[in-house]
Write an enzyme that holds these catalytic residues in place. Sequence first.
Site, PDB file in Angstrom:
ATOM      1  N   GLY A   1      -4.470  -3.333  -8.455  1.00  0.00           N
ATOM      2  CA  GLY A   1      -4.928  -3.281  -7.221  1.00  0.00           C
ATOM      3  C   GLY A   1      -5.053  -1.728  -6.693  1.00  0.00           C
ATOM      4  O   GLY A   1      -4.603  -0.971  -7.677  1.00  0.00           O
TER       5      GLY A   1
ATOM      6  N   HIS B   1       0.547   1.190   0.602  1.00  0.00           N
ATOM      7  CA  HIS B   1      -0.166   2.611   0.431  1.00  0.00           C
ATOM      8  C   HIS B   1      -0.732   3.055   1.740  1.00  0.00           C
ATOM      9  O   HIS B   1      -0.849   4.149   1.884  1.00  0.00           O
ATOM     10  CB  HIS B   1      -0.968   2.484  -0.767  1.00  0.00           C
ATOM     11  CG  HIS B   1      -0.526   2.578  -2.181  1.00  0.00           C
ATOM     12  ND1 HIS B   1       0.128   3.846  -2.408  1.00  0.00           N
ATOM     13  CD2 HIS B   1      -0.678   2.007  -3.396  1.00  0.00           C
ATOM     14  CE1 HIS B   1       0.443   3.607  -3.744  1.00  0.00           C
ATOM     15  NE2 HIS B   1       0.098   2.510  -4.255  1.00  0.00           N
TER      16      HIS B   1
ATOM     17  N   GLN C   1      -5.743   5.900  -2.401  1.00  0.00           N
ATOM     18  CA  GLN C   1      -5.220   6.592  -3.670  1.00  0.00           C
ATOM     19  C   GLN C   1      -6.511   7.151  -4.499  1.00  0.00           C
ATOM     20  O   GLN C   1      -6.440   7.850  -5.505  1.00  0.00           O
ATOM     21  CB  GLN C   1      -4.876   5.247  -4.561  1.00  0.00           C
ATOM     22  CG  GLN C   1      -3.527   4.804  -4.259  1.00  0.00           C
ATOM     23  CD  GLN C   1      -3.133   3.379  -5.167  1.00  0.00           C
ATOM     24  OE1 GLN C   1      -3.436   2.434  -5.057  1.00  0.00           O
ATOM     25  NE2 GLN C   1      -2.370   3.843  -6.156  1.00  0.00           N
TER      26      GLN C   1
ATOM     27  N   CYS D   1       2.701   1.700 -10.550  1.00  0.00           N
ATOM     28  CA  CYS D   1       1.902   2.076  -9.429  1.00  0.00           C
ATOM     29  C   CYS D   1       0.855   3.189  -9.970  1.00  0.00           C
ATOM     30  O   CYS D   1       1.379   4.148 -10.601  1.00  0.00           O
ATOM     31  CB  CYS D   1       2.673   2.976  -8.130  1.00  0.00           C
ATOM     32  SG  CYS D   1       1.607   3.659  -6.994  1.00  0.00           S
ATOM     33  N   LEU D   2      -0.486   3.229  -9.785  1.00  0.00           N
ATOM     34  CA  LEU D   2      -1.330   4.347 -10.498  1.00  0.00           C
ATOM     35  C   LEU D   2      -1.013   5.572  -9.882  1.00  0.00           C
ATOM     36  O   LEU D   2      -1.433   6.679 -10.573  1.00  0.00           O
ATOM     37  CB  LEU D   2      -2.712   3.712 -10.211  1.00  0.00           C
ATOM     38  CG  LEU D   2      -3.142   2.393 -10.960  1.00  0.00           C
ATOM     39  CD1 LEU D   2      -4.541   2.330 -10.414  1.00  0.00           C
ATOM     40  CD2 LEU D   2      -3.355   2.783 -12.365  1.00  0.00           C
TER      41      LEU D   2
ATOM     42  N   HIS E   1       1.935  -4.254  -1.904  1.00  0.00           N
ATOM     43  CA  HIS E   1       1.966  -3.142  -2.342  1.00  0.00           C
ATOM     44  C   HIS E   1       0.973  -1.872  -1.823  1.00  0.00           C
ATOM     45  O   HIS E   1       1.085  -1.297  -1.508  1.00  0.00           O
ATOM     46  CB  HIS E   1       1.729  -3.488  -3.869  1.00  0.00           C
ATOM     47  CG  HIS E   1       1.641  -1.937  -4.773  1.00  0.00           C
ATOM     48  ND1 HIS E   1       2.819  -1.516  -5.618  1.00  0.00           N
ATOM     49  CD2 HIS E   1       0.971  -0.735  -4.613  1.00  0.00           C
ATOM     50  CE1 HIS E   1       2.822  -0.333  -6.161  1.00  0.00           C
ATOM     51  NE2 HIS E   1       1.500   0.232  -5.733  1.00  0.00           N
ATOM     52  N   GLU E   2      -0.335  -2.780  -1.784  1.00  0.00           N
ATOM     53  CA  GLU E   2      -1.604  -1.889  -1.280  1.00  0.00           C
ATOM     54  C   GLU E   2      -1.361  -1.679   0.342  1.00  0.00           C
ATOM     55  O   GLU E   2      -1.653  -0.550   0.631  1.00  0.00           O
ATOM     56  CB  GLU E   2      -2.643  -2.559  -1.502  1.00  0.00           C
ATOM     57  CG  GLU E   2      -3.135  -2.665  -2.818  1.00  0.00           C
ATOM     58  CD  GLU E   2      -2.781  -1.726  -3.932  1.00  0.00           C
ATOM     59  OE1 GLU E   2      -2.804  -0.515  -3.478  1.00  0.00           O
ATOM     60  OE2 GLU E   2      -2.521  -2.184  -5.190  1.00  0.00           O
TER      61      GLU E   2
HETATM   62 CO    CO Z   1       0.582   1.694  -5.975  1.00  0.00          CO
END
Ligand code: CO
Length: 182
Positions: free
Chosen positions: A45, A138, A50, A92-93, A134-135
Site C-alpha cells: 500500500g 498516512h 509518501q 511502513c515504507l 494504515h494508508e
Molecule cells: Co506506511
Amino acid sequence: MTLMDIIQYGHPILRKKCEKVTDFDAIPKLIGDMFDTMYEEEGIGLAANQVGVDLNLMIIDVSHTEETDEIHTLINGEIIDSWGESIFEEGCLSIPEVRLEVKRPEFIKLKYQTINGDKKEDEFSGLLGRAIQHEIDHLNGVFIVDRVSPLVRMQVKKQLKEIEKESNMKKRSINRKESFVL
Ligand code: CO
C-alpha cells in the site's frame, strides 16, 4: 516506468491532513507512477503524501494473499464506521526496518471515490481493511508509531531519530541543488 522517491519519517508532508482530490483528470499518471514505485519497493500500500503529493489518494495491492485479485485506488477516503478488533504486525515504507504490532478495528466502512470520481461506500476487513486503515492514517498525518504504547515507542526512538536525520539531510541537498538554478 517512473519511480518516485519515498518520503521518510520526519518530513512535514507526512504530518498533515492531505487535501481532497478535485481534478480527477490530473491523477492517472500519478497513480501509475505510484504503482511502479510501490511494486519496486515491495509494498502492499502507498499513500500519495509518501511520494510527496498532498492529495487524499491511496493505492493498495494485496492480491498475493489470494483474498482478492483486485488492485485498489481509493480517493478522498474517509472511515465512517468501524467495529471489532485485531492485532497485526505492520511495517511502513516511510519508516524502514521498523515493524510494530498495531491494534486496529477489524471492520471498517469507508466512504471514498473511484478513479472516475464516482462516490462509493464499502465495508472492508482482513489485510485489505488493515492496509486501508494504515494508508488513511498516512493521509491524516498519523504513523504506526503513534498507534503503539509509549513504552514500545521508546524502543524505536533511536531508529526514528536516525531516519529523521537522514530525511533532513536529503531535504537540505535537494534545496542546495535548487539554489543553483538562477
Ligand atoms: Co506506511
